[in-house]
Design a protein around this motif. Structure first.
Motif, PDB file in Angstrom:
ATOM      1  N   SER A   1      50.115  31.213  42.702  1.00  0.00           N
ATOM      2  CA  SER A   1      49.027  31.941  43.348  1.00  0.00           C
ATOM      3  C   SER A   1      49.552  33.296  43.795  1.00  0.00           C
ATOM      4  O   SER A   1      50.716  33.423  44.192  1.00  0.00           O
ATOM      5  N   GLY A   2      48.715  34.317  43.695  1.00  0.00           N
ATOM      6  CA  GLY A   2      49.157  35.652  44.062  1.00  0.00           C
ATOM      7  C   GLY A   2      48.014  36.528  44.530  1.00  0.00           C
ATOM      8  O   GLY A   2      46.835  36.280  44.229  1.00  0.00           O
ATOM      9  N   TYR A   3      48.370  37.568  45.275  1.00  0.00           N
ATOM     10  CA  TYR A   3      47.392  38.530  45.789  1.00  0.00           C
ATOM     11  C   TYR A   3      48.006  39.920  45.671  1.00  0.00           C
ATOM     12  O   TYR A   3      49.178  40.130  46.032  1.00  0.00           O
ATOM     13  N   ALA A   4      47.225  40.887  45.148  1.00  0.00           N
ATOM     14  CA  ALA A   4      47.704  42.270  44.983  1.00  0.00           C
ATOM     15  C   ALA A   4      46.685  43.236  45.588  1.00  0.00           C
ATOM     16  O   ALA A   4      45.468  43.075  45.395  1.00  0.00           O
ATOM     17  N   TYR A   5      47.194  44.244  46.305  1.00  0.00           N
ATOM     18  CA  TYR A   5      46.347  45.246  46.963  1.00  0.00           C
ATOM     19  C   TYR A   5      46.944  46.623  46.722  1.00  0.00           C
ATOM     20  O   TYR A   5      48.161  46.827  46.881  1.00  0.00           O
ATOM     21  N   THR A   6      46.090  47.587  46.347  1.00  0.00           N
ATOM     22  CA  THR A   6      46.537  48.956  46.094  1.00  0.00           C
ATOM     23  C   THR A   6      45.559  49.931  46.737  1.00  0.00           C
ATOM     24  O   THR A   6      44.349  49.863  46.491  1.00  0.00           O
ATOM     25  N   ASN A   7      46.096  50.874  47.557  1.00  0.00           N
ATOM     26  CA  ASN A   7      45.228  51.860  48.203  1.00  0.00           C
ATOM     27  C   ASN A   7      46.073  52.920  48.889  1.00  0.00           C
ATOM     28  O   ASN A   7      47.002  52.596  49.640  1.00  0.00           O
TER      29      ASN A   7
ATOM     30  N   LYS B   1      32.499  40.282  34.490  1.00  0.00           N
ATOM     31  CA  LYS B   1      32.893  40.873  35.758  1.00  0.00           C
ATOM     32  C   LYS B   1      34.236  41.584  35.601  1.00  0.00           C
ATOM     33  O   LYS B   1      35.216  40.992  35.146  1.00  0.00           O
ATOM     34  N   LYS B   2      34.296  42.840  35.982  1.00  0.00           N
ATOM     35  CA  LYS B   2      35.504  43.640  35.818  1.00  0.00           C
ATOM     36  C   LYS B   2      36.664  43.037  36.619  1.00  0.00           C
ATOM     37  O   LYS B   2      36.530  42.751  37.811  1.00  0.00           O
ATOM     38  N   GLY B   3      37.787  42.842  35.958  1.00  0.00           N
ATOM     39  CA  GLY B   3      38.973  42.301  36.611  1.00  0.00           C
ATOM     40  C   GLY B   3      39.123  40.807  36.482  1.00  0.00           C
ATOM     41  O   GLY B   3      40.185  40.253  36.774  1.00  0.00           O
ATOM     42  N   ARG B   4      38.072  40.104  36.054  1.00  0.00           N
ATOM     43  CA  ARG B   4      38.157  38.653  35.895  1.00  0.00           C
ATOM     44  C   ARG B   4      38.610  38.338  34.473  1.00  0.00           C
ATOM     45  O   ARG B   4      37.945  38.691  33.501  1.00  0.00           O
ATOM     46  N   THR B   5      39.749  37.684  34.344  1.00  0.00           N
ATOM     47  CA  THR B   5      40.296  37.365  33.022  1.00  0.00           C
ATOM     48  C   THR B   5      40.883  35.964  33.035  1.00  0.00           C
ATOM     49  O   THR B   5      41.238  35.412  34.090  1.00  0.00           O
ATOM     50  N   LEU B   6      41.011  35.406  31.844  1.00  0.00           N
ATOM     51  CA  LEU B   6      41.707  34.144  31.631  1.00  0.00           C
ATOM     52  C   LEU B   6      42.674  34.344  30.474  1.00  0.00           C
ATOM     53  O   LEU B   6      42.278  34.774  29.394  1.00  0.00           O
ATOM     54  N   SER B   7      43.943  34.057  30.693  1.00  0.00           N
ATOM     55  CA  SER B   7      44.949  34.240  29.639  1.00  0.00           C
ATOM     56  C   SER B   7      45.825  33.005  29.532  1.00  0.00           C
ATOM     57  O   SER B   7      46.098  32.320  30.523  1.00  0.00           O
ATOM     58  N   THR B   8      46.236  32.739  28.305  1.00  0.00           N
ATOM     59  CA  THR B   8      47.120  31.608  28.021  1.00  0.00           C
ATOM     60  C   THR B   8      48.291  32.099  27.184  1.00  0.00           C
ATOM     61  O   THR B   8      48.107  32.837  26.212  1.00  0.00           O
ATOM     62  N   ASP B   9      49.476  31.689  27.579  1.00  0.00           N
ATOM     63  CA  ASP B   9      50.692  32.102  26.892  1.00  0.00           C
ATOM     64  C   ASP B   9      51.454  30.848  26.482  1.00  0.00           C
ATOM     65  O   ASP B   9      51.761  29.996  27.325  1.00  0.00           O
TER      66      ASP B   9
ATOM     67  N   GLY C   1      37.357  42.832  45.188  1.00  0.00           N
ATOM     68  CA  GLY C   1      36.937  44.170  45.549  1.00  0.00           C
ATOM     69  C   GLY C   1      37.579  45.170  44.613  1.00  0.00           C
ATOM     70  O   GLY C   1      38.272  44.823  43.657  1.00  0.00           O
ATOM     71  N   GLU C   2      37.389  46.458  44.896  1.00  0.00           N
ATOM     72  CA  GLU C   2      37.928  47.502  44.028  1.00  0.00           C
ATOM     73  C   GLU C   2      39.433  47.688  44.185  1.00  0.00           C
ATOM     74  O   GLU C   2      40.080  48.228  43.304  1.00  0.00           O
ATOM     75  N   LYS C   3      39.992  47.231  45.318  1.00  0.00           N
ATOM     76  CA  LYS C   3      41.389  47.547  45.606  1.00  0.00           C
ATOM     77  C   LYS C   3      42.305  46.330  45.616  1.00  0.00           C
ATOM     78  O   LYS C   3      43.504  46.467  45.850  1.00  0.00           O
TER      79      LYS C   3
END
Length: 651
Positions: A276-282, A163-171, A224-226
């Motif tokens: 936790s975070g939320y980002a929106y661009t439009n 699924k585009k945008g779904r990632t898991l990262s470990t640092d 969603g896309e945005k």
């Protein structure tokens, strides 16, 4: 916060593996760097570097400080310091990027460094009362040799789902460091009221070992896309062990362990954070909202000279938000940013051991110190019209810190024993970090620029306002030191042709200093910086000359610091070869031999003026040749760029 450094003659630098660093004084530097880059197979990129530098810093410094003791009493301190520091540094870094497949990627960045540092200091100091009567004097010399080692590594793993945008990262970040220092001190101090003389001869072995790690896991999920959400968990541990042993030579010239100057101490600071975070661009809107929960545990254990355990837990909610809007058609944009963060005390601030390198100004740590919590709000509005060359930008920034890590200063009016063993003579002082409330600061800035077409000039004006309140304790009394800064600047620059470029600018800054303990304190000061710059290049840019004249006017500082300094730099040269690829240039810096460095620092209970030696008049011959073929850019006749010099001119 509150300090300003004036003067010139110091070189800046970028954030890279070959950066030597910036410091005051006159520095001789030798440096060598190597870069290596390669591709291992089709999936692995490797870059590495090695850097060595040796610096020798010669510093001569004059210091005047006024300490506010109470409503009707101030104490003054004058110091002459000669300092020499020789430093050898080796650094090696690498970066390995591996795209294992379409879904898995790995980045490893190890680094290692070794450092040897040798320092010599010669100090001459005097304290006196506001009546002018001398209280105490000091003459001391000290030597220190430090060996340091640092090993660090960062590993980042990322997995992309279908699924585009779904990632898991470990640092995963780890740092191991070791610092070993040997120092000696020879000091003689005189107390004038009884005409007594104290001498100190001591040697100190100090060892600091630390291991830090940070593990961070982040999940991103598209809404969603945005818009996209982030969820994460982070745990970190900052563990340090400090061991300092100081031996004082007695009358028989035998070393005796001084428990008041010695300490063994373990510090652990474990932090866990849910994120936790939320980002929106439009349509020009960018919205980022974050809410974190943080638990931090401070775990201190003392082994010598006394044993003790001190633990504290801190639980904080850390919200942050960033909202900005930009209209590309009109050039209008605005932004509002809010963030919170915490700051834990350092090992030096926690370690309950007296530092007596300056016997008139002692310091000691505080093992009961807690973390501070900071709020910061930033807002700005900008309007840019490229066609008419008009710009407007303004911002305001407010921040406040609770549990602020400030200082508690004790000024001795009579013989005083510190930790039951160290004698502090009248006029001497000792400071200790403490948590205080009441620290806040605000800054506001506005600038406006517009062209003057008939005169082919560009006009710019800027206004800056600032306020900073710093709390502190002096002999148990709370002092609020307020620093108010008012600044106005004007710049007029040319828009005539690419062969003629000049600008005239001036900025005046008036600083008001208020103290709650001394309402009648008069320490306001004024600084005016003015600059005239001229660049002329006839004959299609082959010949060029440049002048840069700068004046710094100081008024209201302590005795001997008020002055007017002229800094005149002049250069000339010519370009030759095909397409002017070669350049030979001569520069004379500080033609009038007046360059200096003056600073004023306003702290919680003191106002300090410092004069430092800097590099003065010198000449430099440089030859530059451009390797490669670059197409000459088409001339830009827009009002925004008309008249600006070409050929890579840098001022």
């Amino acid at each position: 916060g509150g300090g300003r450094r004036f003067g010139g003659g110091r070189f800046g630098g970028g954030n890279n593996n070959f950066f030597v660093g910036n410091d005051i004084g006159i520095i001789a530097t030798n440096a060598l760097g190597l870069n290596y880059s390669d591709k291992w197979g089709k999936k692995v990129n490797f870059t590495g570097s090695y850097f060595f530098n040796n610096t020798n810093n010669t510093l001569r410094q004059l210091t005047n400080r006024e300490t506010i003791v109470n409503q009707g009493l101030s104490q003054f301190y004058e110091e002459s310091l000669i300092n020499n520091v020789e430093n050898f540094n080796h650094r090696a870094n690498a970066r390995i990027e591996a795209d294992l497949n379409e879904k898995n990627s790995l980045i490893i960045t190890p680094s290692i460094s070794f450092q040897t540092n040798r320092t010599f200091s010669d100090r001459d100091a005097l304290t006196y009362a506001s009546t002018g009567d001398s209280l105490s004097a000091l003459r001391s010399t000290s030597n220190a040799e430090t060996q340091a080692f640092n090993l660090a590594n960062n590993l980042t793993y990322r997995y992309k789902f279908d699924k585009k945008g779904r990632t898991l990262s470990t640092d995963i970040n780890t740092v191991w460091n070791n610092r070993d220092q040997f120092s000696d001190l020879l000091a003689a101090s005189r107390e004038y009221r009884r005409n007594t003389l104290d001498t100190t001869t001591q040697e100190t072995d100090g060892l600091n070992r630390g291991f830090n790690y940070r593990i961070n896991t982040t999940w991103t999920e598209p809404f969603g896309e945005k818009s996209i959400g982030t969820f994460g968990y982070q745990i970190s541990n900052n563990k340090t062990r400090a061991d300092q042993k100081t031996r004082v030579f007695n009358e028989e010239n035998l070393p005796v362990l001084d428990t008041a100057l010695s300490n063994e101490f373990d510090n652990k600071f474990i932090t866990q954070r849910l994120r936790s975070g939320y980002a929106y661009t439009n349509n020009g809107w960018n919205i980022n909202l974050n809410l974190d929960y943080q638990n931090a545990r401070l775990d201190n254990e003392a082994f010598f000279p006394t044993e003790g355990v001190f633990r504290r837990d801190f639980n904080n909610i850390l919200p942050s938000a960033n909202i900005n809007f930009r209209n590309r058609e009109t050039g209008f944009s605005w932004r509002i940013r809010y963030r919170t963060d915490t700051d834990e005390p350092s090992v030096t601030e926690l370690q309950n051991v007296v530092n007596n390198q300056n016997p008139l100004n002692l310091s000691v740590g505080n093992p009961t110190l807690g973390q501070s919590y900071n709020h910061n709000i930033f807002a700005n509005i900008a309007k840019v019209n490229l066609e008419k060359s008009k710009t407007f930008f303004t911002f305001i920034n407010y921040s406040a810190t609770s549990n602020f890590i400030g200082n508690s200063t004790f000024v001795a009016s009579q013989d005083t024993l510190i930790n039951g063993e160290i004698l502090l003579r009248p006029g001497g002082q000792i400071s200790q970090p403490v948590n205080l409330d009441g620290n806040w600061r605000v800054r506001a800035f506005a600038t406006y620029g517009m062209p003057i077409p008939k005169l082919k000039l560009q006009f710019n004006t800027n206004t800056r306002l600032g306020f900073n309140r710093t709390p502190g304790l002096i002999n148990g009394d709370l002092n609020l030191n307020d620093n108010i800064e008012l600044s106005q600047g004007i710049t007029i620059s040319s828009n005539i042709s690419k062969n003629v470029d000049f600008s005239v600018s001036t900025t005046g800054t008036y600083t008001i200093v208020n103290s709650s303990l001394q309402a009648n304190l008069d320490q306001n000061y004024y600084v005016q910086e003015s600059n005239i710059r001229l660049y002329f290049s006839p004959n299609n840019g082959k010949l060029f000359v440049g002048n840069n004249v700068n004046n710094m006017l100081y008024s209201g500082l302590s005795e001997g610091f008020d002055q007017s300094v002229w800094l005149w730099n002049i250069e000339g040269g010519f370009r030759f070869a095909k397409n002017n690829k070669a350049e030979l240039k001569v520069v004379v810096f500080d033609l009038l031999n007046q360059n200096n460095s003056i600073s004023r620092t306003i702290s919680d209970v003191a106002i300090t003026d410092v004069f430092t030696n800097v590099l003065t008049r010198y000449g430099m011959l440089t030859f530059t040749y451009i390797i490669g073929n670059f197409k000459e850019p088409e001339p830009d006749n827009s009002p925004w760029n008309r008249g600006r010099p070409s050929g890579g001119r840098t001022w």
